[in-house]
Design a protein around this motif. Sequence first.
Motif, PDB file in Angstrom:
ATOM      1  N   LEU A   1      14.510  20.167 -12.946  1.00 19.15           N
ATOM      2  CA  LEU A   1      15.010  20.650 -11.634  1.00 19.15           C
ATOM      3  C   LEU A   1      16.078  19.524 -10.877  1.00 19.15           C
ATOM      4  CD1 LEU A   1      11.200  21.562  -9.605  1.00 19.15           C
ATOM      5  CD2 LEU A   1      13.590  23.303 -11.163  1.00 19.15           C
ATOM      6  N   ALA A   2      15.825  18.100 -11.138  1.00 15.87           N
ATOM      7  CA  ALA A   2      16.638  17.304 -10.317  1.00 15.87           C
ATOM      8  C   ALA A   2      18.037  17.773 -11.178  1.00 15.87           C
ATOM      9  CB  ALA A   2      16.029  16.065 -10.600  1.00 15.87           C
ATOM     10  N   ARG A   3      17.812  17.369 -12.218  1.00 13.16           N
ATOM     11  CA  ARG A   3      19.121  17.033 -13.380  1.00 13.16           C
ATOM     12  C   ARG A   3      20.077  17.949 -13.914  1.00 13.16           C
ATOM     13  NH1 ARG A   3      20.569  11.711 -11.935  1.00 13.16           N
ATOM     14  NH2 ARG A   3      19.123  10.623 -11.806  1.00 13.16           N
ATOM     15  N   MET A   4      19.382  19.239 -14.623  1.00 15.47           N
ATOM     16  CA  MET A   4      19.831  19.742 -15.423  1.00 15.47           C
ATOM     17  C   MET A   4      20.226  21.454 -14.451  1.00 15.47           C
ATOM     18  SD  MET A   4      16.994  20.057 -18.519  1.00 15.47           S
ATOM     19  CE  MET A   4      18.007  21.606 -19.540  1.00 15.47           C
ATOM     20  N   GLN A   5      21.432  21.703 -14.542  1.00 18.05           N
ATOM     21  CA  GLN A   5      21.546  23.363 -14.178  1.00 18.05           C
ATOM     22  C   GLN A   5      21.651  24.227 -14.236  1.00 18.05           C
ATOM     23  OE1 GLN A   5      23.533  22.071 -11.060  1.00 18.05           O
ATOM     24  NE2 GLN A   5      23.434  20.749 -11.301  1.00 18.05           N
ATOM     25  N   PHE A   6      21.051  25.163 -13.974  1.00 20.32           N
ATOM     26  CA  PHE A   6      20.977  26.728 -14.089  1.00 20.32           C
ATOM     27  C   PHE A   6      20.684  27.207 -13.793  1.00 20.32           C
ATOM     28  CE2 PHE A   6      17.150  24.421 -13.901  1.00 20.32           C
ATOM     29  CZ  PHE A   6      15.868  25.296 -13.748  1.00 20.32           C
ATOM     30  N   SER A   7      20.755  28.691 -13.233  1.00 18.99           N
ATOM     31  CA  SER A   7      20.584  29.971 -12.334  1.00 18.99           C
ATOM     32  C   SER A   7      19.805  29.833 -12.095  1.00 18.99           C
ATOM     33  CB  SER A   7      21.131  30.765 -12.945  1.00 18.99           C
ATOM     34  OG  SER A   7      20.271  31.150 -13.831  1.00 18.99           O
ATOM     35  N   GLY A   8      19.234  29.751 -10.882  1.00 20.01           N
ATOM     36  CA  GLY A   8      18.238  29.919  -9.925  1.00 20.01           C
ATOM     37  C   GLY A   8      16.942  28.797  -9.955  1.00 20.01           C
TER      38      GLY A   8
ATOM     39  N   ASN B   1      17.258  26.400  -7.011  1.00 24.07           N
ATOM     40  CA  ASN B   1      17.107  25.897  -5.791  1.00 24.07           C
ATOM     41  C   ASN B   1      15.797  27.009  -5.884  1.00 24.07           C
ATOM     42  OD1 ASN B   1      19.246  24.311  -5.999  1.00 24.07           O
ATOM     43  ND2 ASN B   1      20.463  25.918  -5.671  1.00 24.07           N
ATOM     44  N   LEU B   2      15.833  28.140  -7.042  1.00 21.99           N
ATOM     45  CA  LEU B   2      14.540  28.725  -5.932  1.00 21.99           C
ATOM     46  C   LEU B   2      13.982  28.961  -6.641  1.00 21.99           C
ATOM     47  CD1 LEU B   2      14.042  31.646  -4.974  1.00 21.99           C
ATOM     48  CD2 LEU B   2      14.710  33.015  -7.225  1.00 21.99           C
ATOM     49  N   ILE B   3      13.623  27.950  -7.360  1.00 17.62           N
ATOM     50  CA  ILE B   3      12.650  27.962  -8.423  1.00 17.62           C
ATOM     51  C   ILE B   3      11.908  26.235  -7.402  1.00 17.62           C
ATOM     52  CG2 ILE B   3      11.704  26.500  -9.937  1.00 17.62           C
ATOM     53  CD1 ILE B   3      13.869  28.051 -12.382  1.00 17.62           C
ATOM     54  N   PHE B   4      12.662  25.746  -6.968  1.00 18.81           N
ATOM     55  CA  PHE B   4      12.030  24.519  -6.158  1.00 18.81           C
ATOM     56  C   PHE B   4      11.785  24.678  -5.192  1.00 18.81           C
ATOM     57  CE2 PHE B   4      13.118  21.091  -3.191  1.00 18.81           C
ATOM     58  CZ  PHE B   4      12.481  20.038  -3.874  1.00 18.81           C
ATOM     59  N   ALA B   5      12.279  26.100  -4.444  1.00 16.06           N
ATOM     60  CA  ALA B   5      11.905  26.404  -3.192  1.00 16.06           C
ATOM     61  C   ALA B   5      10.726  26.881  -3.370  1.00 16.06           C
ATOM     62  CB  ALA B   5      12.496  27.494  -2.710  1.00 16.06           C
ATOM     63  N   LEU B   6      10.111  27.713  -4.394  1.00 22.35           N
ATOM     64  CA  LEU B   6       8.856  27.631  -4.425  1.00 22.35           C
ATOM     65  C   LEU B   6       7.251  27.237  -4.881  1.00 22.35           C
ATOM     66  CD1 LEU B   6       9.177  31.448  -7.627  1.00 22.35           C
ATOM     67  CD2 LEU B   6       9.390  31.243  -4.598  1.00 22.35           C
ATOM     68  N   VAL B   7       8.502  25.656  -6.024  1.00 19.88           N
ATOM     69  CA  VAL B   7       6.816  25.420  -5.558  1.00 19.88           C
ATOM     70  C   VAL B   7       7.011  24.337  -4.464  1.00 19.88           C
ATOM     71  CG1 VAL B   7       7.042  22.435  -6.883  1.00 19.88           C
ATOM     72  CG2 VAL B   7       8.234  24.529  -8.317  1.00 19.88           C
ATOM     73  N   VAL B   8       8.199  24.178  -3.846  1.00 19.44           N
ATOM     74  CA  VAL B   8       7.457  23.424  -2.344  1.00 19.44           C
ATOM     75  C   VAL B   8       6.926  24.533  -1.579  1.00 19.44           C
ATOM     76  CG1 VAL B   8       8.570  22.874  -0.145  1.00 19.44           C
ATOM     77  CG2 VAL B   8       9.877  22.524  -2.626  1.00 19.44           C
TER      78      VAL B   8
END
Length: 310
Positions: A117-124, A126-133
């Motif tokens: 989530l911090a270093r790799m660039q892939f689609s979705g 930010n959405l995954i990180f928002a779900l984690v938060v």
Amino acid sequence: MTDLAQPAAMERQITARRRGREFPRFDVMNVIGYLLLLFAALATVMPFLWMVSTSFKGDQEIFRFPPSFVPDGLRWQNYLDAMASPDVGRQLVNSLIYALGSTVSNLVFCSLAGYALARMQFSGRNLIFALVVGLLMVPAQSQIVPVFLIVQKIPFAGGNDWLGNGGTGLLNTYWGMILPTAATPFGIFMMRQFFTRIPMEYEESAKLDGASPFTIFRRILLPLARPSLAVLGVLSFQSAWNDFVWPLILNSHREMATLQIGLQLLQSGPDARWNVVMAMATLITLPVIIVYLLAQRHVIDGAVTSGVKG
């Protein structure tokens, strides 16, 4: 005269500074702050000290009024009686497997997820990180029933068919205890935030040398993340070691009980010996204290040697 006056003035300033360091200025707010910190420390430590004190008291001494903080003598027999409780050895093994399995899995999966989530660039991403938060705001009590049903209905486990029916799934197993706690939203969030603070120059230099993303993670970023890993390890071990509700709901067999369940069984009934109960509680608390003291040293060493400025 001017040249002679300047050294004298500088000497007076140095003397005044030395006096200020030797006699600090009295500040009422600092005194109040220290008193509040002292009160908070005492309020935190006193229950633990009372537990240890009670564990050394006799059967009649614990009901004495007014109560005494210092026991009349050190009754080590209470600890021997606690360790002689039924199934305490099996409960210790169960607690160690649950706590160590949860801790290791959290360190592995949370660090990998945080790096992605911090270093790799892939689609979705930010959405995954928002779900984690968002999961951080969901009460843990509301997740018990859904997680229990998922563990019970896992296909091809415990006699289940491919639809998850016909058997018990992962109930009454170590995997059933460990898997729901193998990765936590807080651990992923913490590791992700730490990896974002590491300068990109570390990673770019490794890429120029031909290192793969997993090599960069394992050889460069992971050693720098020792402070966060130590904190995550302590919190994961403490959470699993002190967990009472999930092992109680998941396991219906007595041989799968943990130390926390054994402590509850020890204090149930009208004939409970509270000095023995406190001795058992003291013994259960010691591993958490030991792990914290060991991890505290690693946190300090990692913060000094990591070379990362926050």
